[in-house]
Enzyme design. Structure first.
Site, PDB file in Angstrom:
ATOM      1  N   GLY A  39       3.230  -8.369 -32.645  1.00 38.85           N
ATOM      2  CA  GLY A  39       2.911  -9.460 -33.554  1.00 38.85           C
ATOM      3  C   GLY A  39       2.335  -8.977 -34.877  1.00 38.85           C
ATOM      4  N   THR A  40       1.376  -8.047 -34.807  1.00 37.50           N
ATOM      5  CA  THR A  40       0.730  -7.530 -36.021  1.00 37.50           C
ATOM      6  C   THR A  40       1.718  -6.747 -36.875  1.00 37.50           C
ATOM      7  OG1 THR A  40      -1.436  -7.383 -34.945  1.00 37.50           O
ATOM      8  CG2 THR A  40      -1.094  -6.015 -36.873  1.00 37.50           C
ATOM      9  N   GLU A  67       0.850  -1.192   0.000  1.00 38.41           N
ATOM     10  CA  GLU A  67       0.000   0.000   0.000  1.00 38.41           C
ATOM     11  C   GLU A  67       0.888   1.245   0.000  1.00 38.41           C
ATOM     12  OE1 GLU A  67      -3.164   2.179   3.024  1.00 38.41           O
ATOM     13  OE2 GLU A  67      -2.932   0.002   3.145  1.00 38.41           O
ATOM     14  N   HIS A  76      -7.059   5.230 -27.818  1.00 33.93           N
ATOM     15  CA  HIS A  76      -7.257   4.075 -28.701  1.00 33.93           C
ATOM     16  C   HIS A  76      -8.559   4.213 -29.493  1.00 33.93           C
ATOM     17  CE1 HIS A  76      -6.603   0.044 -30.163  1.00 33.93           C
ATOM     18  NE2 HIS A  76      -7.805  -0.324 -29.756  1.00 33.93           N
ATOM     19  N   LYS A 127      -6.562  -8.202 -41.295  1.00 36.40           N
ATOM     20  CA  LYS A 127      -6.086  -9.290 -40.432  1.00 36.40           C
ATOM     21  C   LYS A 127      -7.251  -9.937 -39.702  1.00 36.40           C
ATOM     22  CE  LYS A 127      -5.246  -6.493 -36.286  1.00 36.40           C
ATOM     23  NZ  LYS A 127      -4.261  -5.966 -35.336  1.00 36.40           N
TER      24      LYS A 127
END
Length: 312
Positions: free
Chosen positions: A227-228, A42, A132, A194
């Protein structure tokens, strides 16, 4: 009270490197904030100077672990209880933003939950960069200043003087962002289609458009496991591209990402410093957004237009 001392800037522990650069651009000191840790994990925060009646800017990206978000929430709460005039959260990387909707039954909308937590804690304004999903701005009932990393990435791409340039999007969802780059640079756009086997795992990918004999720049908002982006680079080189680069706003780069980038066909991958990057990868280039955030803070304090500093 003059403009220079009407506001104070404080930082959480993991984004201090960026807050210091922001303060250097503004010519002001970083505020004194102490974090006390207990043996069970904490922690508590305390401001070591008066913030009564001041506009307080709290710089903290909320990337994992969740301690970064919890630090920010405690900083906000402490500032409200210490009678700050306004509390402005400066979140270069807004974590949990990928959970922006129910894409299958019985799941949480993490981005909305984080927005609610920040609102309940007491923020009066949010300054962030390259969410995003743009609609996350609507999760807040306070003003949101949404900045774009294109302000630092586009000048860098122009400085490379690449011939036969093509902008690519790694998926259909990012086509709007990539199209904006392509229009500004006056070059063609190609897309990657994809399919995912599951989260972070790409099943198959096809290129829509011509990359033969071209210098390709793949544009995305973040790179997580890479990865992409590495798969797209390899496929484009096989399709006859001269070179493939990538640029993304947020350097998440988790798990095997650095190794994948190092061993891929990518010439380089360009990020901002919204998230600290401590791993070793010769192909990673980080551009600082400190000047852009510093100018935004200055404009917020002086009630000037923010949109006028956008390139696109």
């Amino acid at each position: 009270m003059s403009e220079s001392n009407s506001f104070l800037i404080f930082s959480g522990t993991k984004t201090r490197y960026l807050a210091e650069k922001i303060c250097a651009n503004l010519g002001c000191p970083l505020g004194n904030l102490v974090f006390t840790k207990f043996s069970d994990g904490e922690f508590a925060v305390s401001y070591e100077e008066s913030i009564r009646g001041r506009d307080v800017f709290l710089v903290q990206s909320t990337f994992p672990t969740s301690d970064n978000l919890m630090e920010l929430l405690l900083m906000i709460d402490a500032a409200k209880r210490a009678s700050a005039r306004q509390v402005i959260a400066v979140i270069p990387y807004f974590g949990w933003a990928r959970q922006d909707r129910k894409d299958k039954p019985r799941v949480s909308i993490g981005a909305k939950l984080v927005a609610d937590l920040l609102s309940v804690a007491g923020i009066d304004r949010l300054i962030t960069m390259d969410l995003h999903a743009d609609q996350i701005q609507g999760f807040f009932n306070v003003p949101v200043d949404h900045l774009y990393a294109s302000g630092v990435i586009l000048p860098y791409l122009q400085s490379l003087h690449l011939k036969d340039l093509v902008i690519a999007s790694p998926d259909v969802g990012g086509s709007k962002r990539a199209n904006t780059y392509a229009k500004y640079l006056g070059c063609p756009l190609v897309l990657c289609n994809k399919t995912r086997a599951r989260a972070n795992i790409v099943d198959s990918m096809q290129i829509i458009g011509d990359v033969k004999g071209k210098n390709v720049v793949i544009v995305d908002d973040m790179v997580d496991t890479a990865g992409t982006i590495t798969k797209a680079a390899d496929i484009m080189m096989e399709a006859g591209a001269v070179s493939v680069r990538a640029c993304a706003s947020h350097c998440v780069m988790s798990g095997p990402a650095s190794e994948r980038v190092q061993n891929s066909a990518l010439s380089e991958i360009v990020f901002t410093d919204s998230i600290p990057y401590t791993q070793r990868c010769d192909k990673v280039v980080q551009l600082s957004v400190a000047k852009m955030f510093a100018e935004t803070i200055r404009r917020v304090v002086s009630n000037e237009s923010i949109s006028s500093q956008y390139l696109v």
